[in-house]
Enzyme design. Structure first.
Site, mmCIF file in Angstrom:
data_model
loop_
_atom_site.group_PDB
_atom_site.id
_atom_site.type_symbol
_atom_site.label_atom_id
_atom_site.label_comp_id
_atom_site.label_asym_id
_atom_site.label_seq_id
_atom_site.Cartn_x
_atom_site.Cartn_y
_atom_site.Cartn_z
ATOM 1 N N PRO A 12 0.686 -1.136 0.198
ATOM 2 C CA PRO A 12 0.044 0.009 -0.107
ATOM 3 C C PRO A 12 0.959 1.281 -0.094
ATOM 4 O O PRO A 12 1.001 1.816 1.014
ATOM 5 C CB PRO A 12 -0.803 -0.020 1.259
ATOM 6 C CG PRO A 12 0.087 -0.968 2.069
ATOM 7 C CD PRO A 12 1.001 -1.655 1.251
ATOM 8 N N GLU A 13 1.211 1.761 -1.224
ATOM 9 C CA GLU A 13 1.481 3.369 -1.285
ATOM 10 C C GLU A 13 0.558 3.744 -2.208
ATOM 11 O O GLU A 13 -0.503 3.033 -2.581
ATOM 12 C CB GLU A 13 3.156 3.250 -1.783
ATOM 13 C CG GLU A 13 4.116 2.892 -1.083
ATOM 14 C CD GLU A 13 5.558 3.233 -1.068
ATOM 15 O OE1 GLU A 13 5.667 4.167 -1.938
ATOM 16 O OE2 GLU A 13 6.478 2.424 -0.788
ATOM 17 N N LYS A 37 -2.854 7.999 0.934
ATOM 18 C CA LYS A 37 -3.038 6.636 1.096
ATOM 19 C C LYS A 37 -4.394 6.345 1.719
ATOM 20 O O LYS A 37 -4.406 5.111 2.098
ATOM 21 C CB LYS A 37 -1.976 5.954 1.930
ATOM 22 C CG LYS A 37 -0.394 6.166 1.258
ATOM 23 C CD LYS A 37 0.683 5.749 2.488
ATOM 24 C CE LYS A 37 1.740 6.126 1.850
ATOM 25 N NZ LYS A 37 2.869 6.196 3.046
ATOM 26 N N ARG A 66 11.711 3.452 10.055
ATOM 27 C CA ARG A 66 11.572 2.866 8.762
ATOM 28 C C ARG A 66 12.890 2.439 8.215
ATOM 29 O O ARG A 66 13.749 3.167 8.440
ATOM 30 C CB ARG A 66 10.604 3.896 8.231
ATOM 31 C CG ARG A 66 9.108 4.209 8.729
ATOM 32 C CD ARG A 66 8.250 3.244 9.055
ATOM 33 N NE ARG A 66 8.095 2.316 7.541
ATOM 34 C CZ ARG A 66 7.197 2.576 7.052
ATOM 35 N NH1 ARG A 66 6.321 3.580 7.104
ATOM 36 N NH2 ARG A 66 7.077 1.851 5.887
#
Length: 269
Positions: free
Chosen positions: A2-3, A52, A259
């Site tokens: 999911p980007e 998103k 991240r």
DNA sequence: GCCATATGGAAAG
DNA sequence: TTTCCCTATGGCA
């Protein structure tokens, strides 16, 4: 995966398959049972993506707000929902004769009104996939001491860019992710924006992330093709320790703001 | 079976 | 800056 490109692609698929049709909405898992009951049996008008965030519109100005988070999945399938027990944890199932869609593991799935849609859109930065004016993003980055790698991931600065596009756009621009936003010349920021628009639009069409230029593609370089979980061919994302596709230097990896971050220490400055 | 991991983001400290 | 949430998968006993 999911980007932003995934979400915009989903909005298109959902609109195409379910738009204008009366949809049965359920929550086999149960956690969205109350929300499903609110919209089930009404006409799905269409779906919209902001960064998103996905909004599935129903008659009566109700929206189902979906955010896939890190590992959510939304499968739109051109065949009837299978009979029998549902496999896995399906938070929401959309169903019409001949098609269904299953949502699993979302961070968010709830029924909201117009005000909530507007509020989400308002707190996001410009979205490369909505044809937005990049001005506000460029200004914000140009004034910030924060690393450009962090700024590109900040949804209030740019909406829809995730870890893969962040790493790849910076590689393609030759910019070190640790550089303060303000130190990146404005023309370079503009070219990064234009690059994101092109890459992400291609991602919407293909459903995968491909960022490697033709001259560095496997056929051109005499190496085997490589397909990662995100489905495409990339320069640095999750390639730590492997040789840079351009210069051969081992790709570096680090962690910023919880991240993973990847870059080529030789190509990016 | 257990553990680590993942393209995200919000809340808690 | 760390913790937590949501789910599936692959590697390893």
């Amino acid at each position: 995966m999911p980007e932003g490109h995934t979400i915009h692609r989903l909005a298109g698929e959902l609109s195409l398959v379910f738009g204008g049709r009366t949809v049965d909405v359920s929550s086999p898992q149960g956690r969205f049972a109350a929300g499903a009951a609110v919209v089930s049996g009404s006409v799905l008008s269409g779906a919209q993506a902001y960064g998103k965030h996905l909004f599935i519109g129903f008659a009566g100005r109700r929206w189902v707000h979906v955010h896939l988070g890190l590992y959510g999945k939304f499968d739109v399938l051109d065949r009837p929902a299978p009979e029998g027990p549902v496999r896995g944890e399906v938070r929401m199932r959309l169903r019409v004769p001949g098609a269904h869609a299953d949502l699993r593991g979302p961070t968010r799935c709830e029924v909201v009104g117009d005000a909530e849609v507007a509020a989400v859109a308002a707190r996001l930065g410009p979205d490369p996939l909505r044809g937005d004016d990049p001005g506000p993003a460029l200004q914000r980055i140009g004034r910030s001491r924060a690393p450009i790698g962090v700024l590109l991931m900040d949804q209030a600065v740019v909406a829809g860019v995730g870890n893969v596009y962040r790493a790849e756009a910076l590689f393609r621009a030759g910019i070190d992710p640790a550089r303060p936003g303000a130190s990146v010349p404005e023309p370079v920021l503009r070219s990064i924006w234009a690059d994101l628009v092109g890459l992400m639009e291609q991602g919407v069409r293909s459903g995968r992330i491909d960022t490697v230029r033709p001259e560095h593609e496997p056929e051109a370089m005499g190496r085997p093709p490589r397909v990662d979980d995100h489905g495409g061919e990339v320069y640095v994302y999750r390639r730590s320790g492997q040789p840079c596709l351009v210069c051969g230097t081992p790709v570096a990896a680090g962690r910023t703001a919880a991240r993973n971050l990847f870059w080529c220490p030789n190509c990016q400055h």
